[in-house]
Design an enzyme around this catalytic site. Structure first.
Site, mmCIF file in Angstrom:
data_model
loop_
_atom_site.group_PDB
_atom_site.id
_atom_site.type_symbol
_atom_site.label_atom_id
_atom_site.label_comp_id
_atom_site.label_asym_id
_atom_site.label_seq_id
_atom_site.Cartn_x
_atom_site.Cartn_y
_atom_site.Cartn_z
ATOM 1 N N SER A 134 -35.892 60.524 9.905
ATOM 2 C CA SER A 134 -35.979 58.890 10.011
ATOM 3 C C SER A 134 -36.343 58.702 11.203
ATOM 4 O O SER A 134 -36.513 59.363 12.212
ATOM 5 C CB SER A 134 -34.433 58.425 10.445
ATOM 6 N N TYR A 147 -25.480 57.747 14.491
ATOM 7 C CA TYR A 147 -26.840 58.530 13.220
ATOM 8 C C TYR A 147 -28.079 59.373 13.828
ATOM 9 O O TYR A 147 -28.121 60.141 13.537
ATOM 10 C CB TYR A 147 -27.099 56.755 12.572
HETATM 11 P P1 NDP Z 1 -29.156 55.216 -0.160
HETATM 12 O O1 NDP Z 1 -27.718 55.020 -0.101
HETATM 13 O O2 NDP Z 1 -29.726 54.065 -1.099
HETATM 14 O O3 NDP Z 1 -29.163 56.952 -1.066
HETATM 15 C C1 NDP Z 1 -28.168 58.078 -0.319
HETATM 16 C C2 NDP Z 1 -27.951 58.512 -1.460
HETATM 17 O O4 NDP Z 1 -27.277 59.437 -1.368
HETATM 18 C C3 NDP Z 1 -27.399 58.034 -2.540
HETATM 19 O O5 NDP Z 1 -28.685 58.953 -4.000
HETATM 20 C C4 NDP Z 1 -26.043 59.022 -2.351
HETATM 21 O O6 NDP Z 1 -25.482 58.797 -3.602
HETATM 22 C C5 NDP Z 1 -26.240 60.049 -1.842
HETATM 23 N N1 NDP Z 1 -25.232 60.865 -1.151
HETATM 24 C C6 NDP Z 1 -24.304 59.996 -0.517
HETATM 25 N N2 NDP Z 1 -23.342 60.742 -0.346
HETATM 26 C C7 NDP Z 1 -23.699 61.988 -1.019
HETATM 27 C C8 NDP Z 1 -22.606 63.218 -1.112
HETATM 28 N N3 NDP Z 1 -21.647 63.682 -0.247
HETATM 29 N N4 NDP Z 1 -23.055 64.075 -1.582
HETATM 30 C C9 NDP Z 1 -24.342 64.085 -2.566
HETATM 31 N N5 NDP Z 1 -24.646 63.116 -2.572
HETATM 32 C C10 NDP Z 1 -24.640 61.967 -1.841
HETATM 33 O O7 NDP Z 1 -29.937 55.384 0.700
HETATM 34 P P2 NDP Z 1 -31.453 55.559 1.236
HETATM 35 O O8 NDP Z 1 -32.408 56.084 -0.334
HETATM 36 O O9 NDP Z 1 -32.084 55.037 2.033
HETATM 37 O O10 NDP Z 1 -31.247 56.922 2.086
HETATM 38 C C11 NDP Z 1 -31.677 58.434 1.464
HETATM 39 C C12 NDP Z 1 -32.331 59.251 2.929
HETATM 40 O O11 NDP Z 1 -33.246 57.935 3.667
HETATM 41 C C13 NDP Z 1 -31.480 59.217 3.622
HETATM 42 O O12 NDP Z 1 -31.030 61.292 4.366
HETATM 43 C C14 NDP Z 1 -31.669 58.055 4.725
HETATM 44 O O13 NDP Z 1 -30.217 58.800 6.228
HETATM 45 C C15 NDP Z 1 -33.085 58.062 5.036
HETATM 46 N N6 NDP Z 1 -33.660 57.459 5.844
HETATM 47 C C16 NDP Z 1 -33.678 56.099 5.222
HETATM 48 C C17 NDP Z 1 -34.201 54.719 5.743
HETATM 49 C C18 NDP Z 1 -33.669 53.114 5.202
HETATM 50 O O14 NDP Z 1 -33.862 52.177 5.703
HETATM 51 N N7 NDP Z 1 -33.671 52.942 3.945
HETATM 52 C C19 NDP Z 1 -34.699 55.086 6.825
HETATM 53 C C20 NDP Z 1 -35.124 56.367 7.136
HETATM 54 C C21 NDP Z 1 -34.674 57.488 6.823
HETATM 55 P P3 NDP Z 1 -24.127 59.106 -4.280
HETATM 56 O O15 NDP Z 1 -22.900 58.244 -3.755
HETATM 57 O O16 NDP Z 1 -23.749 58.782 -5.856
HETATM 58 O O17 NDP Z 1 -23.531 60.395 -3.850
#
Ligand code: NDP
Length: 241
Positions: A134, A147
């Site tokens: 990020s 974070y």
């Molecule tokens: P979302 O919350 O939409 O997606 C997060 C995903 O992680 C979900 O599919 C969730 O699925 C999964 N997840 C969470 N906990 C677990 C777990 N214990 N085991 C397996 N899967 C898990 O967020 P984003 O798409 O935004 O995030 C994706 C990545 O991008 C992250 O690493 C985030 O830090 C990074 N990011 C996001 C930004 C933003 O502005 N959105 C900016 C910069 C980086 P489920 O709940 O079904 O397990």
């Protein structure tokens, strides 16, 4: 069997991971999709795709899922360590379980998953690991202490991993997005912190769409194996921080 190699995407049930799944599937790859909720991954309706409801901090469950996918589609060629969690708060007010879970999910899990696929990649001198960091791994933002800590740690570990595997022909890439319009805010409770984040997000038009990030990922992966686009920092043009 599909001629294109197997791609594993963690956190594929929403946001960036779901968009990456769609993009790599459209490019013809068989997929292993991992997240805790199977329903949204199945709802993507992608061909040649194995969906496994696992917590990616459970390495044994992930290893078993990878084994099943490799039996069907051959060795993992790309691992996208995307699953992540963001819980924003001043540390004094932060849920202690969120502190632990952010480190387990954002830092430990990507390294454990890398361990599962790296020996085979190094042995065959191929393969790519893409870690989703990020811009919060490059600058410190208010209420982001833990974070940011997880993402800074992930960034330095990604670079360490890249150096360790470079001579073996394996690519390790960092994808560091700015604000993306996803469900990532779901772990930050209502109040000042959430309002401030949403205000800034609104001021930049909501940030990138998850598909924008997925397109950058696909571009980096499609470069020839001898070219490693080591780091992608991708944000909305109008994002100024
Ligand atoms: P979302 O919350 O939409 O997606 C997060 C995903 O992680 C979900 O599919 C969730 O699925 C999964 N997840 C969470 N906990 C677990 C777990 N214990 N085991 C397996 N899967 C898990 O967020 P984003 O798409 O935004 O995030 C994706 C990545 O991008 C992250 O690493 C985030 O830090 C990074 N990011 C996001 C930004 C933003 O502005 N959105 C900016 C910069 C980086 P489920 O709940 O079904 O397990």
């Amino acid at each position: 069997m599909d001629e294109r190699p197997l791609v594993v995407v963690t956190g594929a049930s929403s946001g960036i991971g779901a968009a990456a799944a769609r993009a790599f599937s459209a490019a013809g790859h068989p997929l292993l999709l991992l997240a805790r909720r199977a329903g949204p991954m199945e709802a993507l309706g992608l061909p040649d795709t194995i969906v496994e409801a696992v917590d990616v901090t459970d390495s044994a469950a992930v290893a078993a899922a990878i084994g099943r996918a490799e039996e069907a589609y051959g060795p993992v060629d790309l691992l996208v360590n995307n699953a992540g969690m963001m819980s924003l708060a001043p540390v004094a007010e932060q849920d202690p379980q969120h502190i632990q879970r952010m480190f387990d999910l954002n830092c430990v899990a990507p390294m454990r998953l890398a361990q599962l696929v790296l020996p085979a990649m190094m042995a065959r001198r191929g393969g790519t690991i893409m870690n989703v960091g990020s811009i919060a791994g490059k600058a410190l933002y208010g209420d982001h202490t833990v974070y940011c800590g997880t993402k800074y740690a992930l960034h330095v570990m990604t670079e360490g991993l890249r150096r360790e595997t470079a001579a073996h022909g394996v690519r390790v890439m960092l994808v560091a997005p700015g604000m993306v319009d996803t469900d990532l805010l779901s772990n930050t409770g209502a109040g000042r912190v959430l309002d401030g984040y949403l205000d800034y997000k609104k001021s930049i038009g909501g940030g990138l769409a998850p598909e924008d990030v997925a397109e950058a990922m696909l571009h980096a992966y499609r470069l020839p194996q001898h070219v490693n686009l080591r780091e992608i920092v991708v944000a909305a043009t109008v994002q100024d921080s």
